[in-house]
Design a protein around this motif. Structure first.
Motif, PDB file in Angstrom:
ATOM      1  N   LEU A 166      -9.308   3.496  -2.777  1.00 14.71           N
ATOM      2  CA  LEU A 166     -10.610   3.493  -3.455  1.00 14.71           C
ATOM      3  C   LEU A 166     -10.902   2.128  -4.056  1.00 14.71           C
ATOM      4  N   SER A 167      -9.874   1.545  -4.666  1.00 17.81           N
ATOM      5  CA  SER A 167     -10.089   0.261  -5.342  1.00 17.81           C
ATOM      6  C   SER A 167     -10.368  -0.860  -4.331  1.00 17.81           C
ATOM      7  N   LYS A 168      -9.623  -0.899  -3.226  1.00 22.08           N
ATOM      8  CA  LYS A 168      -9.766  -2.013  -2.271  1.00 22.08           C
ATOM      9  C   LYS A 168     -10.930  -1.811  -1.299  1.00 22.08           C
ATOM     10  N   THR A 200      -1.263   1.294   2.421  1.00 15.46           N
ATOM     11  CA  THR A 200      -2.721   1.223   2.308  1.00 15.46           C
ATOM     12  C   THR A 200      -3.292   0.286   3.377  1.00 15.46           C
ATOM     13  N   SER A 201      -2.591  -0.824   3.612  1.00 18.32           N
ATOM     14  CA  SER A 201      -3.015  -1.755   4.678  1.00 18.32           C
ATOM     15  C   SER A 201      -3.062  -1.047   6.029  1.00 18.32           C
ATOM     16  N   GLY A 206      -9.990  -7.305   6.734  1.00 13.66           N
ATOM     17  CA  GLY A 206      -9.726  -8.433   5.841  1.00 13.66           C
ATOM     18  C   GLY A 206      -8.968  -7.987   4.596  1.00 13.66           C
ATOM     19  N   GLN A 207      -9.396  -6.887   4.016  1.00 12.29           N
ATOM     20  CA  GLN A 207      -8.724  -6.358   2.824  1.00 12.29           C
ATOM     21  C   GLN A 207      -7.284  -5.941   3.140  1.00 12.29           C
ATOM     22  N   ALA A 208      -7.094  -5.386   4.341  1.00  8.75           N
ATOM     23  CA  ALA A 208      -5.735  -4.995   4.753  1.00  8.75           C
ATOM     24  C   ALA A 208      -4.828  -6.222   4.753  1.00  8.75           C
ATOM     25  N   PHE A 209      -5.318  -7.322   5.319  1.00  8.79           N
ATOM     26  CA  PHE A 209      -4.485  -8.520   5.378  1.00  8.79           C
ATOM     27  C   PHE A 209      -4.230  -9.090   3.990  1.00  8.79           C
TER      28      PHE A 209
END
Lengths: 338, 338
Positions: free
Chosen positions: B36-38, B85-86, B131-134
């Motif tokens: 949720l946050s990312k 999460t990634s 992008g967020q995963a990385f």
């Protein structure tokens, strides 16, 4: 195009990207090799789509920034070549996805990949290039460079979504527009420049100087691009004049003309942009309004403003051929309009 | 669905994902918080699109694999939560892009993001999540985990392009099909499982065991999915029976029925799949041929084969609740058909 930059002296010889090209020539040959090798795949469609865009004659400004910024701080390994290639792949992936999102048919004067191989291949090959970009960064092994570039990847995508949210909305302010171009264009320029000093092990001041240089150069670059869309020719644009108008894209020339216009003129813009009445006749009328309110010159004045910030960002650094070349690129980016 | 797995005993209580869910419950709560946050952003459309898919009731099998595989080797930090999460973000990004590529309207029984927010938002929000995963992986700081996951990202995209290349081509062999599902599905299962022992600092043998487990579990999982598409109900599928048929997708039930069929039947398949004559009447006929040649049972036998390899991959590892839970997931994945 009839734009006169009042801040420009006009007597010096025109600024050129050539010093940067010459300084990075040997390394760029290695970048080009690596591009071909990392865009390769047993799945034939991948190199086909990738090479179509890669070979289409972009200036490769972004990887040159990375190479010059690393060499400027004395870097001597080969990590900068891999990072420069990663930056170019991130850019290429963005273009592939952009063309799908914008439904563009022409890019740099050539058919877009999506018109030849379809939207599907453009989305997926973009994903592949992004994956390859990250693999190369990981290979270099600098967590700081990875942090800067992966953050840029998120920010770019965020900027593209923001652009989508404000699309066809004439109430978009200059600040909204700046948020979009800062994220979708300037963030990658900033990251490309910043990873140079990072990989060279430079101190925080050097990193920040190059980051600020890249960010403001990127803003100037995009502002000029957006001016050119209403003032260039298909030949120097590599796309058609008025493409942004036809797509209902809100750029600074439109924002200024709209906000400075009469109620009747604002109604024209809303009809053209928000209702998609982007006929050739309306484009002619739009060009007239842009001229009436001096919106191209004022867009370029904004570009000059950011160019000056980019210049001052590098000011504390010692003189060097690399610094001189990077400074000249600022003027070159702005003078493209002439 | 009338499929009888001859290799199954059918008397034991059915395998369940519950032991895995219970073991990873506390960590999965942290994963869900981080998701949720990312997926948050000031650009409102991003959390809207992301949460639509994220909250749509997927099992989150992949992040549970990462968590269990890390805990199994005694890992006690919080890096496994970020990596899990990634992995889920990589998966979500793939789904968003897949739905655009496949032009799907339904996913897990709900409208796809692209039917609500459009293809453009689906492409760009997918890019943002990647992008967020990385960024999260970089935050964990393990270059080995970054290597495994960035390689998976490339391989997944390559597999999707390969799938596009073989689409609507009835001469696709079982081997071609396996290459596709190995890349587009199994590679992420393998990476999700392998980064557990990596972050726990386990030796090469432990890494390889989990990687092999994940890869073969992923193959079994996708084979069952492809069987279900011709044998489930919309309720247990979360999509419509025959979606693959309507999209002209070449999966193993089709490959087997085609290759085992008469000349006339092969002509039917070519017309239905290659020429897009995927009417409801033709779907009925296709289901009849799949039954005639026992193609669903044989697809499931292949799944059992890979499930067995996954089981043997873990065999050398000491008994533990985590190992038992991972083993039970193999059976659960295969028994979904009943």
């Amino acid at each position: 195009m009839g734009v006169v930059l009042s801040l420009e002296e006009g007597k010096k010889k025109p600024a050129s990207v050539k010093p940067l090209v010459d300084l990075t020539k040997a390394d760029m040959e290695r970048v080009n090799q690596l591009i071909l090798s990392k865009a390769g795949s047993d799945v034939q469609m991948i190199p086909e789509v990738a090479n179509h865009l890669i070979s289409s004659g972009g200036k490769r400004l972004r990887p040159m920034l990375t190479l010059a910024a690393a060499s400027m701080f004395g870097y001597e390994g080969d990590g900068h070549v891999k990072l420069a290639t990663s930056v170019e792949f991130m850019h290429t992936a963005t273009l592939l996805h952009d063309d799908v999102v914008d439904e563009s048919d022409l890019r740099r004067g050539k058919s877009t990949a999506r018109t030849i191989w379809g939207n599907q291949a453009s989305v997926l090959v973009g994903d592949f290039l992004l994956g390859q970009a990250f693999r190369m960064m990981v290979d270099v092994g600098s967590l700081e460079a990875l942090d800067v570039l992966s953050t840029a990847a998120s920010v770019i995508a965020e900027g593209e979504v923001l652009q989508l949210s404000v699309a066809k909305n004439m109430e978009t302010t200059e600040d909204d527009y700046l948020s979009v171009i800062r994220a979708k264009t300037a963030a990658l320029f900033a990251a490309a420049a910043e990873v140079g000093p990072i990989i060279a092990g430079t101190d925080k001041a050097g990193r920040n100087a190059l980051k600020s240089y890249g960010m403001n150069l990127g803003l100037a670059f995009q502002l000029v691009d957006d001016a050119l869309d209403y003032g260039g020719t298909a030949a120097n644009l590599g796309k058609n004049v008025g493409d942004d108008f036809r797509e209902g894209k809100i750029t600074l020339p439109v924002i200024l003309s709209y906000r400075r216009g009469t109620a009747e003129e604002r109604s024209f813009w809303r009809n053209a942009i928000e209702n998609g009445e982007s006929t050739e006749e309306n484009l002619e009328h739009a060009l007239g309004l842009i001229k009436k309110y001096d919106a191209l010159n004022d867009t370029l004045s904004r570009a000059v403003h950011y160019g000056t910030i980019a210049r001052d960002a590098l000011a504390p650094l010692p003189a060097s051929p690399h610094k001189a070349a990077l400074l000249e690129v600022i003027d070159f980016s702005i003078q493209r309009v002439n």
